[in-house]
Write a protein that holds these residues in place. Structure first.
Motif, PDB file in Angstrom:
ATOM      1  N   ARG A  26      79.258  40.154  30.631  1.00  0.00           N
ATOM      2  CA  ARG A  26      79.887  38.833  30.577  1.00  0.00           C
ATOM      3  C   ARG A  26      80.957  38.745  29.495  1.00  0.00           C
ATOM      4  O   ARG A  26      81.861  37.906  29.569  1.00  0.00           O
ATOM      5  CB  ARG A  26      78.815  37.760  30.398  1.00  0.00           C
TER       6      ARG A  26
ATOM      7  N   GLU B 111      80.783  37.114  36.204  1.00  0.00           N
ATOM      8  CA  GLU B 111      79.737  37.480  37.156  1.00  0.00           C
ATOM      9  C   GLU B 111      79.913  38.946  37.550  1.00  0.00           C
ATOM     10  O   GLU B 111      81.035  39.468  37.559  1.00  0.00           O
ATOM     11  CB  GLU B 111      79.820  36.592  38.402  1.00  0.00           C
ATOM     12  N   TYR B 112      78.816  39.607  37.877  1.00  0.00           N
ATOM     13  CA  TYR B 112      78.921  41.022  38.236  1.00  0.00           C
ATOM     14  C   TYR B 112      77.916  41.349  39.325  1.00  0.00           C
ATOM     15  O   TYR B 112      76.889  40.691  39.467  1.00  0.00           O
ATOM     16  CB  TYR B 112      78.714  41.917  37.008  1.00  0.00           C
ATOM     17  N   GLU B 113      78.245  42.366  40.101  1.00  0.00           N
ATOM     18  CA  GLU B 113      77.403  42.741  41.231  1.00  0.00           C
ATOM     19  C   GLU B 113      77.384  44.259  41.391  1.00  0.00           C
ATOM     20  O   GLU B 113      78.343  44.949  41.047  1.00  0.00           O
ATOM     21  CB  GLU B 113      77.912  42.083  42.501  1.00  0.00           C
TER      22      GLU B 113
ATOM     23  N   ASP C 275      73.671  42.303  30.237  1.00  0.00           N
ATOM     24  CA  ASP C 275      74.239  41.042  30.686  1.00  0.00           C
ATOM     25  C   ASP C 275      75.306  40.549  29.708  1.00  0.00           C
ATOM     26  O   ASP C 275      76.387  40.113  30.120  1.00  0.00           O
ATOM     27  CB  ASP C 275      73.123  39.998  30.825  1.00  0.00           C
TER      28      ASP C 275
END
Length: 299
Positions: free
Chosen positions: A28, A162-164, A24
């Motif tokens: 970020r 943000e990440y997906e 994370d």
């Protein structure tokens, strides 16, 4: 509130949680690293422990990641290619980082990346101590590939951090089509040169080499094939570092169903005592890496 320095054993986080937190933080931080590149396309004063000139962007990315990862309660040591020794940041997992792989690509505006290896052991660690690995690729888009618990996942990272998930259970394709090899061709040993000529003779294979190791590895992970930075006549151990590049890349490729080698064994079985030790690196589909080992066995 408990601080990192006075956490009790009951308050320390699990390794699984720490790995998630590490990924994370890296994801970020990626937009900040990327945003900081345009103004840092100049050489910094000094060299890294491997004797290479540092870019200002190398130092910036290293300091940012050291601060962010060092703040995690489950991280005990932070090390990077830009620092001679690990930094003691607490108790827990060890994290090795190549903050900006391919920083020489800054000037021509080519691909770069950040590589991360997580070890459940003090540094320098071994391949058996790797519990997770990842890399961020600063290409046309910013992506992150992670390997943990037997699975490789690719994420798209947005400008806001943000990440997906964009690909789950990533596997090397069965119909490989790309290859890339580092080092000066005149410095290659004869057996490796012969192997490369054989790969080049296959009309289905395309050369993909961009000067950023992780960018070239990402090509292999996407299209299948082989990447190598070989042993050289004047550098038997090649260029890439075991802790910062060899282990994490091997962990990702092997988790994705591929194979790695130093020319005779899996990179995960290589053992070096020095934090900045180098190793030849060959990764990709099984048949290609087996071919490298067979060719080099003739030396």
């Amino acid at each position: 509130m408990a601080t990192k320095e006075n956490l009790t054993p009951a308050e320390t986080v699990s390794n699984a949680t720490t790995i998630s937190q590490i990924f994370d933080v890296v994801a970020r931080a990626a937009p900040e690293v990327r945003a900081g590149l345009p103004g840092r396309r100049v050489a910094a004063e000094g060299e890294n422990p491997s004797g290479e000139s540092q870019m200002a962007a190398d130092v910036f990315a290293d300091e940012l990641l050291c601060d962010r990862l060092g703040d995690l309660s489950g991280v005990g040591e932070y090390a990077s290619e830009e620092r001679e020794h690990p930094v003691d940041v607490g108790t827990g997992l060890s994290v090795c980082v190549d903050p900006l792989d391919g920083s020489s690509n800054l000037k021509p505006n080519n691909t770069m990346g950040t590589i991360v290896a997580v070890y459940d052991a003090p540094l320098p660690a071994t391949g058996a101590d790797v519990v997770a690995s990842a890399y961020v690729l600063y290409g046309a888009t910013t992506t992150m590939v992670t390997a943990r618990d037997g699975t490789v996942t690719e994420y798209v990272i947005h400008e806001d951090g943000e990440y997906e998930v964009c690909r789950e259970d990533v596997r090397l394709p069965d119909d490989p089509s790309v290859y890339g090899f580092g080092g000066r061709v005149p410095d290659w040993v004869d057996s490796f040169t012969a192997y490369v000529r054989e790969v080049e003779s296959d009309p289905s294979m395309k050369l993909r080499y961009g000067g950023s190791m992780i960018g070239d590895v990402n090509q292999v992970l996407t299209y299948g094939g082989v990447f190598g930075y070989p042993t050289l006549a004047d550098a038997p151990e090649g260029k890439l570092r075991v802790q910062f590049e060899g282990y994490p890349v091997a962990h990702i490729v092997e988790t994705a169903g591929g194979r790695s080698s130093d020319g005779s064994q899996s990179l995960m079985d290589v053992e070096k005592e020095d934090l900045h030790a180098r190793t030849p690196v060959y990764v990709g589909n099984e048949a290609f890496v087996a071919g490298v080992e067979e060719a080099l066995a003739d030396d």
